[in-house]
Design a protein around this motif. Structure first.
Motif, PDB file in Angstrom:
ATOM      1  N   GLN A   1       0.813  -1.221   0.000  1.00  0.00           N
ATOM      2  CA  GLN A   1       0.000   0.000   0.000  1.00  0.00           C
ATOM      3  C   GLN A   1       0.843   1.267   0.000  1.00  0.00           C
ATOM      4  O   GLN A   1       0.299   2.360   0.001  1.00  0.00           O
ATOM      5  N   ALA A   2       2.161   1.117   0.023  1.00  0.00           N
ATOM      6  CA  ALA A   2       3.033   2.293  -0.037  1.00  0.00           C
ATOM      7  C   ALA A   2       2.826   2.993  -1.377  1.00  0.00           C
ATOM      8  O   ALA A   2       2.663   2.345  -2.414  1.00  0.00           O
ATOM      9  N   ARG A   3       2.808   4.298  -1.347  1.00  0.00           N
ATOM     10  CA  ARG A   3       2.558   5.092  -2.541  1.00  0.00           C
ATOM     11  C   ARG A   3       3.848   5.777  -2.988  1.00  0.00           C
ATOM     12  O   ARG A   3       4.674   6.155  -2.168  1.00  0.00           O
ATOM     13  N   VAL A   4       3.962   5.971  -4.282  1.00  0.00           N
ATOM     14  CA  VAL A   4       5.045   6.743  -4.886  1.00  0.00           C
ATOM     15  C   VAL A   4       4.402   7.604  -5.952  1.00  0.00           C
ATOM     16  O   VAL A   4       3.612   7.116  -6.769  1.00  0.00           O
ATOM     17  N   HIS A   5       4.715   8.895  -5.922  1.00  0.00           N
ATOM     18  CA  HIS A   5       4.202   9.811  -6.938  1.00  0.00           C
ATOM     19  C   HIS A   5       5.056  11.059  -6.928  1.00  0.00           C
ATOM     20  O   HIS A   5       5.758  11.328  -5.960  1.00  0.00           O
ATOM     21  N   PRO A   6       5.019  11.855  -7.982  1.00  0.00           N
ATOM     22  CA  PRO A   6       5.817  13.084  -8.016  1.00  0.00           C
ATOM     23  C   PRO A   6       5.367  14.052  -6.931  1.00  0.00           C
ATOM     24  O   PRO A   6       4.206  14.050  -6.521  1.00  0.00           O
ATOM     25  N   GLY A   7       6.277  14.882  -6.455  1.00  0.00           N
ATOM     26  CA  GLY A   7       5.926  15.970  -5.552  1.00  0.00           C
ATOM     27  C   GLY A   7       6.433  15.807  -4.138  1.00  0.00           C
ATOM     28  O   GLY A   7       7.351  15.042  -3.860  1.00  0.00           O
ATOM     29  N   ARG A   8       5.811  16.561  -3.240  1.00  0.00           N
ATOM     30  CA  ARG A   8       6.154  16.558  -1.822  1.00  0.00           C
ATOM     31  C   ARG A   8       4.857  16.522  -1.029  1.00  0.00           C
ATOM     32  O   ARG A   8       3.821  16.949  -1.516  1.00  0.00           O
ATOM     33  N   GLU A   9       4.935  16.005   0.188  1.00  0.00           N
ATOM     34  CA  GLU A   9       3.791  16.020   1.094  1.00  0.00           C
ATOM     35  C   GLU A   9       4.219  16.627   2.411  1.00  0.00           C
ATOM     36  O   GLU A   9       5.401  16.612   2.775  1.00  0.00           O
ATOM     37  N   TRP A  10       3.222  17.141   3.114  1.00  0.00           N
ATOM     38  CA  TRP A  10       3.433  17.750   4.416  1.00  0.00           C
ATOM     39  C   TRP A  10       2.264  17.347   5.296  1.00  0.00           C
ATOM     40  O   TRP A  10       1.130  17.301   4.834  1.00  0.00           O
ATOM     41  N   PHE A  11       2.545  17.039   6.569  1.00  0.00           N
ATOM     42  CA  PHE A  11       1.464  16.836   7.525  1.00  0.00           C
ATOM     43  C   PHE A  11       1.956  17.229   8.910  1.00  0.00           C
ATOM     44  O   PHE A  11       3.151  17.252   9.182  1.00  0.00           O
ATOM     45  N   THR A  12       0.999  17.571   9.775  1.00  0.00           N
ATOM     46  CA  THR A  12       1.295  17.806  11.178  1.00  0.00           C
ATOM     47  C   THR A  12       0.368  16.908  11.982  1.00  0.00           C
ATOM     48  O   THR A  12      -0.778  16.670  11.591  1.00  0.00           O
TER      49      THR A  12
ATOM     50  N   THR B   1       7.765  12.612  -2.182  1.00  0.00           N
ATOM     51  CA  THR B   1       6.831  11.516  -2.397  1.00  0.00           C
ATOM     52  C   THR B   1       7.330  10.530  -3.448  1.00  0.00           C
ATOM     53  O   THR B   1       6.623   9.591  -3.788  1.00  0.00           O
ATOM     54  N   MET B   2       8.544  10.724  -3.916  1.00  0.00           N
ATOM     55  CA  MET B   2       9.143   9.745  -4.813  1.00  0.00           C
ATOM     56  C   MET B   2       9.691   8.565  -4.020  1.00  0.00           C
ATOM     57  O   MET B   2      10.040   7.541  -4.582  1.00  0.00           O
ATOM     58  N   THR B   3       9.759   8.697  -2.686  1.00  0.00           N
ATOM     59  CA  THR B   3      10.127   7.590  -1.810  1.00  0.00           C
ATOM     60  C   THR B   3       8.841   6.865  -1.443  1.00  0.00           C
ATOM     61  O   THR B   3       7.861   7.511  -1.042  1.00  0.00           O
ATOM     62  N   PRO B   4       8.791   5.539  -1.554  1.00  0.00           N
ATOM     63  CA  PRO B   4       7.577   4.824  -1.139  1.00  0.00           C
ATOM     64  C   PRO B   4       7.234   5.197   0.307  1.00  0.00           C
ATOM     65  O   PRO B   4       8.098   5.166   1.182  1.00  0.00           O
ATOM     66  N   HIS B   5       5.988   5.567   0.545  1.00  0.00           N
ATOM     67  CA  HIS B   5       5.618   6.074   1.869  1.00  0.00           C
ATOM     68  C   HIS B   5       4.221   5.604   2.264  1.00  0.00           C
ATOM     69  O   HIS B   5       3.365   5.392   1.414  1.00  0.00           O
ATOM     70  N   VAL B   6       4.053   5.479   3.568  1.00  0.00           N
ATOM     71  CA  VAL B   6       2.764   5.085   4.115  1.00  0.00           C
ATOM     72  C   VAL B   6       2.686   5.602   5.553  1.00  0.00           C
ATOM     73  O   VAL B   6       3.686   5.664   6.260  1.00  0.00           O
ATOM     74  N   LEU B   7       1.500   6.012   5.973  1.00  0.00           N
ATOM     75  CA  LEU B   7       1.270   6.500   7.337  1.00  0.00           C
ATOM     76  C   LEU B   7       0.419   5.490   8.091  1.00  0.00           C
ATOM     77  O   LEU B   7      -0.517   4.930   7.525  1.00  0.00           O
ATOM     78  N   ALA B   8       0.726   5.325   9.374  1.00  0.00           N
ATOM     79  CA  ALA B   8      -0.053   4.435  10.232  1.00  0.00           C
ATOM     80  C   ALA B   8      -0.080   5.029  11.634  1.00  0.00           C
ATOM     81  O   ALA B   8       0.805   5.802  12.018  1.00  0.00           O
ATOM     82  N   ALA B   9      -1.101   4.669  12.399  1.00  0.00           N
ATOM     83  CA  ALA B   9      -1.156   5.073  13.808  1.00  0.00           C
ATOM     84  C   ALA B   9      -0.183   4.178  14.567  1.00  0.00           C
ATOM     85  O   ALA B   9      -0.147   2.966  14.355  1.00  0.00           O
ATOM     86  N   ASP B  10       0.629   4.772  15.435  1.00  0.00           N
ATOM     87  CA  ASP B  10       1.578   4.000  16.231  1.00  0.00           C
ATOM     88  C   ASP B  10       0.970   3.761  17.602  1.00  0.00           C
ATOM     89  O   ASP B  10       0.568   4.711  18.264  1.00  0.00           O
TER      90      ASP B  10
END
Length: 193
Positions: free
Chosen positions: A121-132, A159-168
């Motif tokens: 489910q890791a995503r890769v796409h052009p650009g950048r992401e930001w979250f707080t 976001t060119m690095t495979p990435h995924v967010l999860a609750a820890d």
């Protein structure tokens, strides 16, 4: 007061505000738009319905677009009332209008504990992401790296690095995130949308 007269009143106040911002007298604007000062005064105070041809001349004289003079005054153009969208393990609220300016989408996401996405489910796409992180702790998987992001902290990454967010841990995590168009397509619409 009818809705039409209330709207005329708002238009009149906008005209007066623009006139005063330019430092023009009532006579100066009246001369520029070929109206009598008394007619312009009644328009500005909402005591006269404004005809379309008058509105065009006034807008042209003030150097403003007609849509700016007549735009609605309701709060719907300001207040966004997000509806939750549920997907397994994640609830998302869009906090910006669809197709918002500058190609960015702002969203609040609630990530449920135990909804740990797999590597597929890791995503890769052009650009950048930001979250707080608003609450909980987020486990951000960036390729082979795992980064914990705690409440009050923010993360920004390519976001060119495979990435995924999860609750820890055992608590849900809530984040405020900004996606560019590619991120919005990958994360909010999913691959099948």
């Amino acid at each position: 007061m009818t809705q039409e007269s209330a709207h005329d009143d708002v238009i009149g106040r906008r005209i007066r505000g623009l006139r005063l911002a330019r430092g023009w007298s009532l006579d100066a604007l009246a001369a520029r738009c070929h109206l009598s000062p008394s007619t312009l005064s009644r328009i500005e105070t909402g005591r006269r319905r404004i005809a379309l041809d008058q509105l065009v001349r006034i807008g042209r004289a003030l150097g403003t677009a007609l849509d700016q003079l007549v735009e609605p005054t309701e709060d719907d153009d300001v207040v966004i009332r997000p509806e939750p969208e549920h997907r397994p393990g994640v609830t998302t609220w869009l906090l910006s209008r669809e197709r918002s300016l500058h190609g960015v989408t702002v969203a609040k996401m609630r990530i449920e504990p135990g909804a740990a996405p797999g590597p597929d489910q890791a995503r890769v796409h052009p650009g950048r992401e930001w979250f707080t992180v608003l609450s909980g702790t987020v486990r951000l998987q960036l390729g082979e790296r795992t980064v914990l992001v705690h409440p009050g902290e923010a993360a920004e990454f390519s976001t060119m690095t495979p990435h995924v967010l999860a609750a820890d841990g055992t608590a849900a995590a809530e984040v405020l995130t900004i996606f560019d168009q590619d991120g919005e397509r990958a994360h909010l619409r999913g691959p099948d949308r």
